[in-house]
Design a protein around this motif. Structure first.
Motif, PDB file in Angstrom:
ATOM      1  N   ASN A 186      -1.774  -1.425  -0.489  1.00  0.00           N
ATOM      2  CA  ASN A 186      -1.803  -2.328  -1.995  1.00  0.00           C
ATOM      3  C   ASN A 186      -0.612  -3.022  -2.105  1.00  0.00           C
ATOM      4  N   TYR A 217     -13.654   5.817   1.656  1.00  0.00           N
ATOM      5  CA  TYR A 217     -14.098   6.278   0.365  1.00  0.00           C
ATOM      6  C   TYR A 217     -14.880   7.330   0.305  1.00  0.00           C
ATOM      7  N   ILE A 261      -9.801   7.876  -1.082  1.00  0.00           N
ATOM      8  CA  ILE A 261      -9.379   9.114  -0.893  1.00  0.00           C
ATOM      9  C   ILE A 261     -10.179   9.817   0.193  1.00  0.00           C
ATOM     10  N   SER A 321      -7.917  11.965   6.385  1.00  0.00           N
ATOM     11  CA  SER A 321      -7.306  12.617   4.869  1.00  0.00           C
ATOM     12  C   SER A 321      -7.217  11.315   3.936  1.00  0.00           C
ATOM     13  N   VAL A 322      -7.328  10.041   4.601  1.00  0.00           N
ATOM     14  CA  VAL A 322      -6.846   8.838   3.911  1.00  0.00           C
ATOM     15  C   VAL A 322      -5.422   9.016   3.120  1.00  0.00           C
ATOM     16  N   MET A 323      -4.457   9.144   3.940  1.00  0.00           N
ATOM     17  CA  MET A 323      -3.162   9.363   3.649  1.00  0.00           C
ATOM     18  C   MET A 323      -2.437   8.383   2.624  1.00  0.00           C
ATOM     19  N   GLN A 324      -2.318   8.934   1.469  1.00  0.00           N
ATOM     20  CA  GLN A 324      -2.010   8.113   0.351  1.00  0.00           C
ATOM     21  C   GLN A 324      -0.803   7.115   0.328  1.00  0.00           C
ATOM     22  N   GLU A 325       0.141   7.590   1.315  1.00  0.00           N
ATOM     23  CA  GLU A 325       1.296   6.852   1.477  1.00  0.00           C
ATOM     24  C   GLU A 325       0.890   5.458   2.048  1.00  0.00           C
ATOM     25  N   TYR A 326       0.044   5.543   3.170  1.00  0.00           N
ATOM     26  CA  TYR A 326      -0.556   4.306   3.702  1.00  0.00           C
ATOM     27  C   TYR A 326      -1.403   3.355   2.689  1.00  0.00           C
ATOM     28  N   VAL A 327      -2.256   4.007   1.985  1.00  0.00           N
ATOM     29  CA  VAL A 327      -2.962   3.528   1.003  1.00  0.00           C
ATOM     30  C   VAL A 327      -2.116   2.693   0.007  1.00  0.00           C
ATOM     31  N   GLN A 328      -0.949   3.340  -0.298  1.00  0.00           N
ATOM     32  CA  GLN A 328      -0.125   2.733  -1.421  1.00  0.00           C
ATOM     33  C   GLN A 328       0.616   1.655  -0.674  1.00  0.00           C
ATOM     34  N   ASP A 369      -7.701   7.059   9.298  1.00  0.00           N
ATOM     35  CA  ASP A 369      -6.367   7.559   9.069  1.00  0.00           C
ATOM     36  C   ASP A 369      -5.480   6.568  10.034  1.00  0.00           C
TER      37      ASP A 369
END
Length: 311
Positions: A227, A183, A237, A217-224, A260
């Protein structure tokens, strides 16, 4: 096939306009995923160990895992202590087989930072070990590092020459807008690195290797994915990869990546357990975790660090 220092790695990286990935390791699957990616990408790599990792997995286990990875893959590896809190911890790692240590005196005054860094440098250099230090403080939380936004500060380029000259340190971590953890920025806040500070540091220390901490980079595909499969990570982010690639073309020779890997592993395990509710063998879901570590590291080496094919 050996444990090596970062000295030659950094020289080649600086001259070649790329950076070396320093990936945090905590268990066997992470070590395997990183080193298999390095082997396939023919990329130099640094495995780094935090205080939290040493507490969790124990020093001896981690060293033996790294030695096994060298034997298995044939890749030369640097083994680095991340955020050494004091001389004693650095000494323990130097005596215990590490080839590189970081003494983090950034929470001290400028003079006290110099004093503790110089003490570590003298001990390390006598034993063929290289030393990283830090000027400026990164905000964020990761393992034992916990710095509030109010207590964070950018590196003052006017201090870098004196610090490096008086300590004899081999590389320097600077604060230009990266942050520890997943974050790194508030919702709606635009990520931005202070390239003006980096440029001034490079001008004052030509040819000297600079390090970026908190550079996931807190890769958004893995955040998604986290969740989607039952996790709760709203607003996570990180640092845009194109900014990190730009820094790697400049004086930055080492980029630290930890969150990451944690994020991708968690996403893979969550997905596996949801899709295979009958599975209870750790080897089943940890194999997925290992595979995704390898994918993330390979991606970073090719697209962010620019170090693929440089080993």
């Amino acid at each position: 096939m050996a444990l090596v220092t970062t000295k030659e790695m950094f020289k080649k990286a600086y001259e070649g306009g790329y950076a070396i990935g320093a990936f945090n390791v905590n268990n066997m699957e992470i070590v395997q995923g990183i080193t298999e990616a390095a082997q396939e990408q023919k990329a130099p790599v640094i495995l780094q160990v935090s205080a939290g990792a040493r507490k969790y997995a124990k020093h001896s286990y981690l060293v033996k895992l790294v030695e096994a990875a060298i034997e298995e893959t044939g890749v030369d590896l640097a083994l680095h202590l991340d955020h050494g809190a004091d001389f004693e911890i650095c000494k323990s790692c130097i005596d215990g087989g590490f080839t590189s240590v970081m003494i983090d005196g950034s929470h001290h005054s400028f003079e006290d930072n110099i004093a503790v860094t110089r003490r570590v440098v003298e001990y390390a250099h006598e034993r063929g070990v290289v030393v990283e230090a830090e000027l400026g403080r990164l905000a964020g939380i990761e393992d034992a590092v916990n710095v509030s936004e109010a207590d964070s500060s950018y590196t003052d380029p006017a201090q870098v020459e004196e610090f490096v000259t008086r300590t004899g340190v081999d590389s320097l971590a600077i604060a230009i807008g990266t942050s520890h953890g997943a974050y790194k920025f508030k919702p709606g806040q635009k990520p931005q690195l202070r390239f003006d500070i980096l440029e001034e540091v490079e001008r004052r220390l030509p040819g000297f290797p600079i390090v970026l901490h908190g550079a996931s980079s807190v890769m958004q595909e893995y955040v998604q994915m986290v969740n989607q499969y039952g996790g709760q990570m709203p607003g996570a982010i990180g640092i845009p990869e194109e900014m990190l690639r730009e820094a790697a073309k400049m004086a930055v020779c080492k980029i630290n990546i930890d969150s990451d890997i944690r994020l991708a592993m968690t996403a893979a395990v969550r997905r596996h357990l949801v899709e295979h509710p009958d599975h209870f063998d750790p080897r089943q879901y940890l194999a997925d975790a290992r595979d995704v570590v390898k994918e993330v590291v390979a991606h970073k080496m090719v697209h962010v660090l620019g170090c693929a094919g440089k080993a």
